[in-house]
Design an enzyme around this catalytic site. Sequence first.
Site, mmCIF file in Angstrom:
data_model
loop_
_atom_site.group_PDB
_atom_site.id
_atom_site.type_symbol
_atom_site.label_atom_id
_atom_site.label_comp_id
_atom_site.label_asym_id
_atom_site.label_seq_id
_atom_site.Cartn_x
_atom_site.Cartn_y
_atom_site.Cartn_z
ATOM 1 N N GLY A 164 0.522 -1.260 -0.134
ATOM 2 C CA GLY A 164 -0.029 -0.004 -0.119
ATOM 3 C C GLY A 164 1.085 1.401 -0.074
ATOM 4 N N GLU A 185 3.956 4.097 5.712
ATOM 5 C CA GLU A 185 2.497 3.459 5.694
ATOM 6 C C GLU A 185 1.728 4.062 5.129
ATOM 7 O OE1 GLU A 185 0.975 0.503 6.516
ATOM 8 O OE2 GLU A 185 1.849 -0.204 8.324
ATOM 9 N N ASP A 186 0.751 3.309 4.199
ATOM 10 C CA ASP A 186 -0.441 3.834 3.571
ATOM 11 C C ASP A 186 -1.576 4.551 4.690
ATOM 12 O OD1 ASP A 186 -1.227 1.332 4.381
ATOM 13 O OD2 ASP A 186 -1.941 0.666 2.301
ATOM 14 N N ASP A 246 -5.034 1.954 10.577
ATOM 15 C CA ASP A 246 -6.616 1.520 10.832
ATOM 16 C C ASP A 246 -6.545 1.123 12.280
ATOM 17 O OD1 ASP A 246 -9.167 1.062 10.258
ATOM 18 O OD2 ASP A 246 -8.681 -1.032 9.490
ATOM 19 N N LYS A 277 -7.096 6.568 10.479
ATOM 20 C CA LYS A 277 -8.422 6.457 10.758
ATOM 21 C C LYS A 277 -8.544 6.163 12.427
ATOM 22 C CE LYS A 277 -9.729 2.967 7.921
ATOM 23 N NZ LYS A 277 -10.627 2.291 7.104
ATOM 24 N N PHE A 337 -13.870 2.792 4.286
ATOM 25 C CA PHE A 337 -12.861 1.974 3.714
ATOM 26 C C PHE A 337 -12.443 2.604 2.212
ATOM 27 C CE2 PHE A 337 -11.024 -1.165 1.094
ATOM 28 C CZ PHE A 337 -10.246 -1.933 2.027
ATOM 29 N N VAL A 338 -11.162 2.990 2.148
ATOM 30 C CA VAL A 338 -10.810 3.893 1.105
ATOM 31 C C VAL A 338 -9.864 3.163 -0.040
ATOM 32 C CG1 VAL A 338 -10.916 6.106 2.036
ATOM 33 C CG2 VAL A 338 -8.890 4.935 2.709
ATOM 34 N N ASP A 395 -5.776 -0.672 -1.691
ATOM 35 C CA ASP A 395 -6.500 -1.607 -2.564
ATOM 36 C C ASP A 395 -7.703 -1.995 -1.995
ATOM 37 O OD1 ASP A 395 -5.134 -3.269 -0.544
ATOM 38 O OD2 ASP A 395 -5.638 -4.872 -1.810
ATOM 39 N N ARG A 441 -5.426 0.233 -6.616
ATOM 40 C CA ARG A 441 -4.399 0.767 -6.229
ATOM 41 C C ARG A 441 -3.683 1.895 -7.142
ATOM 42 N NH1 ARG A 441 -2.053 -2.490 -2.288
ATOM 43 N NH2 ARG A 441 -2.343 -4.474 -2.332
HETATM 44 P P1 IMP Z 1 -4.232 -2.046 10.634
HETATM 45 O O1 IMP Z 1 -3.149 -3.050 11.097
HETATM 46 O O2 IMP Z 1 -5.663 -2.485 11.119
HETATM 47 O O3 IMP Z 1 -3.706 -0.751 11.116
HETATM 48 O O4 IMP Z 1 -4.178 -1.924 9.215
HETATM 49 C C1 IMP Z 1 -3.222 -1.704 8.401
HETATM 50 C C2 IMP Z 1 -3.415 -1.963 6.947
HETATM 51 O O5 IMP Z 1 -4.709 -2.613 6.444
HETATM 52 C C3 IMP Z 1 -3.114 -0.919 5.937
HETATM 53 O O6 IMP Z 1 -1.606 -0.901 5.673
HETATM 54 C C4 IMP Z 1 -3.697 -1.334 4.616
HETATM 55 O O7 IMP Z 1 -3.247 -2.225 3.775
HETATM 56 C C5 IMP Z 1 -5.095 -1.935 5.206
HETATM 57 N N1 IMP Z 1 -6.253 -1.020 5.434
HETATM 58 C C6 IMP Z 1 -6.704 -0.432 6.585
HETATM 59 N N2 IMP Z 1 -7.711 0.470 6.123
HETATM 60 C C7 IMP Z 1 -7.928 0.334 4.895
HETATM 61 C C8 IMP Z 1 -8.495 0.902 3.818
HETATM 62 O O8 IMP Z 1 -9.441 1.752 4.264
HETATM 63 N N3 IMP Z 1 -8.597 0.723 2.743
HETATM 64 C C9 IMP Z 1 -7.444 -0.152 2.117
HETATM 65 N N4 IMP Z 1 -6.503 -0.659 3.039
HETATM 66 C C10 IMP Z 1 -6.802 -0.467 4.330
HETATM 67 MG MG MG Z 2 -4.062 -3.782 1.770
#
Ligand code: IMP
Ligand code: MG
Length: 177
Positions: free
Chosen positions: A41, A96-97, A100, A128, A149-150, A156, A162
């Site tokens: 991402g 990081e993208d 979440d 987020k 969800f973006v 992606d 992407r």
């Molecule tokens: P976390 O571990 O829950 O913070 O998730 C992080 C990863 O989940 C990110 O690096 C993304 O790859 C994916 N992710 C979380 N939210 C989104 C979203 O809204 N769209 C797409 N990918 C997401």
């Molecule tokens: Mg992903």
Amino acid sequence: MPTVTPLIDATTIAARIGVLAGVIGRAYADRPLTLLCCLKGGYLFTADLSRALPIPHRVAFVRAASYGDGTVSSGNVRFDCLDPAELDGRDVLLVEDIIDTGRTAAVLMKTIASLPVRSVRLCALLDKPGRREVAVIPDYLGFSIDDHFVVGYGLDYAEAYRNLPYIGVLVQDDPAT
Ligand code: IMP
Ligand code: MG
């Protein structure tokens, strides 16, 4: 078919990255900076941030996967592609993208901090905060967004979208309509 509603356009993304690059460039002037791109991402964000950074730096890659093909976190985080020796003595900025739940970034930051690096900080394009399960605060942030969800600009849904030059909200079709 899901549809994508634009949220942050390409011009706004580029302007914000320009500001971030200036701030990061001042913070890391004369320091051995390595941007550690979190794949997949973070690939476009890292490429644009790297080109906008006014200081010398290296780029390295780590692959983290916390999602399957859906929009719900599996809670499992796997890492590969990382060559720890590349980070020896470096000031590492994890790119990081999106943050979440915070699980991926928390595990990665802990893993990198356990290596013989000079420092480690976190730069995220999107945050987020409403979804956080693990306490993670990016040191550098592009945009804070609501709980959508973006997709696009590296992010992606099931490996699609992407390549969109902007960030949009994925809207699932209501099967009842
Ligand atoms: P976390 O571990 O829950 O913070 O998730 C992080 C990863 O989940 C990110 O690096 C993304 O790859 C994916 N992710 C979380 N939210 C989104 C979203 O809204 N769209 C797409 N990918 C997401
Ligand atoms: Mg992903």
